[in-house]
Design a protein around this motif. Structure first.
Motif, short mmCIF file in Angstrom:
data_model
loop_
_atom_site.label_atom_id
_atom_site.label_comp_id
_atom_site.label_asym_id
_atom_site.label_seq_id
_atom_site.Cartn_x
_atom_site.Cartn_y
_atom_site.Cartn_z
N MET A 131 0.60 0.54 7.73
CA MET A 131 1.53 1.61 7.31
C MET A 131 2.52 1.96 8.41
O MET A 131 2.19 1.85 9.60
N ILE A 154 12.58 9.77 -13.42
CA ILE A 154 11.78 9.10 -14.45
C ILE A 154 10.67 10.03 -14.95
O ILE A 154 9.65 9.60 -15.47
N ASN A 168 13.68 9.53 -6.36
CA ASN A 168 13.91 8.99 -7.70
C ASN A 168 12.82 9.29 -8.72
O ASN A 168 13.06 9.18 -9.92
N LEU A 169 11.64 9.69 -8.26
CA LEU A 169 10.57 9.96 -9.22
C LEU A 169 10.95 11.03 -10.25
O LEU A 169 10.65 10.86 -11.44
N HIS A 223 0.86 -1.17 0.00
CA HIS A 223 0.00 0.00 0.00
C HIS A 223 0.90 1.22 0.00
O HIS A 223 1.78 1.35 0.84
N THR A 227 1.12 5.50 -0.30
CA THR A 227 0.45 6.80 -0.40
C THR A 227 1.42 7.80 -0.99
O THR A 227 2.59 7.85 -0.60
N SER A 240 1.86 11.87 -1.88
CA SER A 240 1.37 13.24 -1.77
C SER A 240 2.02 14.04 -2.89
O SER A 240 3.25 14.07 -3.01
N LEU A 241 1.21 14.68 -3.73
CA LEU A 241 1.80 15.38 -4.88
C LEU A 241 1.04 16.64 -5.26
O LEU A 241 -0.13 16.82 -4.92
N VAL A 272 11.87 6.58 -3.01
CA VAL A 272 10.94 6.77 -4.13
C VAL A 272 10.76 8.26 -4.44
O VAL A 272 10.82 8.68 -5.59
N ILE A 302 8.70 12.28 -13.27
CA ILE A 302 7.52 12.60 -12.48
C ILE A 302 7.90 13.59 -11.39
O ILE A 302 8.63 13.25 -10.45
N ASP A 303 7.44 14.84 -11.51
CA ASP A 303 7.79 15.83 -10.48
C ASP A 303 6.56 16.24 -9.68
O ASP A 303 5.43 15.85 -9.99
N GLY A 304 6.80 17.04 -8.65
CA GLY A 304 5.69 17.54 -7.83
C GLY A 304 5.32 16.61 -6.68
O GLY A 304 4.36 16.86 -5.97
N VAL A 305 6.09 15.55 -6.49
CA VAL A 305 5.78 14.62 -5.40
C VAL A 305 6.56 15.02 -4.16
O VAL A 305 7.79 15.17 -4.22
N ASP A 306 5.90 15.26 -3.04
CA ASP A 306 6.64 15.67 -1.85
C ASP A 306 6.67 14.62 -0.73
O ASP A 306 7.42 14.77 0.22
N ASP A 307 5.86 13.60 -0.85
CA ASP A 307 5.94 12.56 0.18
C ASP A 307 5.41 11.23 -0.36
O ASP A 307 4.41 11.20 -1.08
N VAL A 308 6.10 10.17 0.00
CA VAL A 308 5.65 8.82 -0.35
C VAL A 308 5.82 7.95 0.88
O VAL A 308 6.85 8.01 1.55
N ARG A 309 4.80 7.20 1.21
CA ARG A 309 4.93 6.24 2.31
C ARG A 309 4.51 4.87 1.81
O ARG A 309 3.53 4.73 1.09
N ILE A 310 5.29 3.88 2.20
CA ILE A 310 5.06 2.54 1.67
C ILE A 310 4.77 1.57 2.81
O ILE A 310 5.55 1.47 3.75
N GLY A 311 3.67 0.89 2.71
CA GLY A 311 3.31 -0.11 3.70
C GLY A 311 2.78 -1.36 3.02
O GLY A 311 3.08 -1.61 1.86
N LYS A 335 0.20 11.41 -13.44
CA LYS A 335 1.46 11.23 -12.70
C LYS A 335 1.46 9.95 -11.89
O LYS A 335 2.43 9.20 -11.85
#
Lengths: 84, 84
Positions: free
Chosen positions: B10, B30, B26-27, A43, A45, A47-48, B23, B32-41, A59
């Motif tokens: 999570m 490839i 590295n986005l 899973h 999440t 945030s963008l 992530v 993909i911009d504008g991403v400020d947070d990613v959390r993976i669970g 995206k």
């Protein structure tokens, strides 16, 4: 606009999920019965920022295809909500 | 009655998520911009039999606490749907 994407990446239905099988086998040992299938995936999440929901969708779709999911073995789905 | 539970496990919000940070970093590489947070669970689906929704809920809650989530570092939530 800011968005939050909720992504599920799961092993494809036709593939074995060994990690899930182990959980099915062990749940009775900790007192939980009646479980006949468990599948375990990721899973994520994200945030963008994006100009509009359509761009956000594009995206997230690209992130799934190029980085988060192995499309040979995994399927993904996501929902996107506007947060600001 | 048969139920299908959809569980998300999570990393807790106050903890670092190194995999997510990688992530985010590295986005842009490839495209993909504008991403400020990613959390993976984890996303787990459990198919189970129970007498009623309340019992199904109790079983899934126990599976999360005892096996699927490390409650020191992870939080979980789930929804249960009746499938048969």
């Amino acid at each position: 606009m800011k968005f939050l994407a909720h992504i599920n990446v799961m092993p494809k239905a036709e593939l074995l999920d060994p990690q899930g099988k182990v959980v099915v086998k062990n749940l009775p040992n900790i007192g939980i019965d009646g479980v006949d299938d468990v599948r375990i995936g990721k899973h994520v999440t994200i945030s963008l920022f994006a100009k509009n929901p359509k761009e956000a969708n594009k995206k997230v779709e690209a992130a799934c295809k190029k980085l988060l999911a192995n499309v040979i073995m995994e399927s993904y789905d996501f929902v996107i909500e506007e947060v600001e």
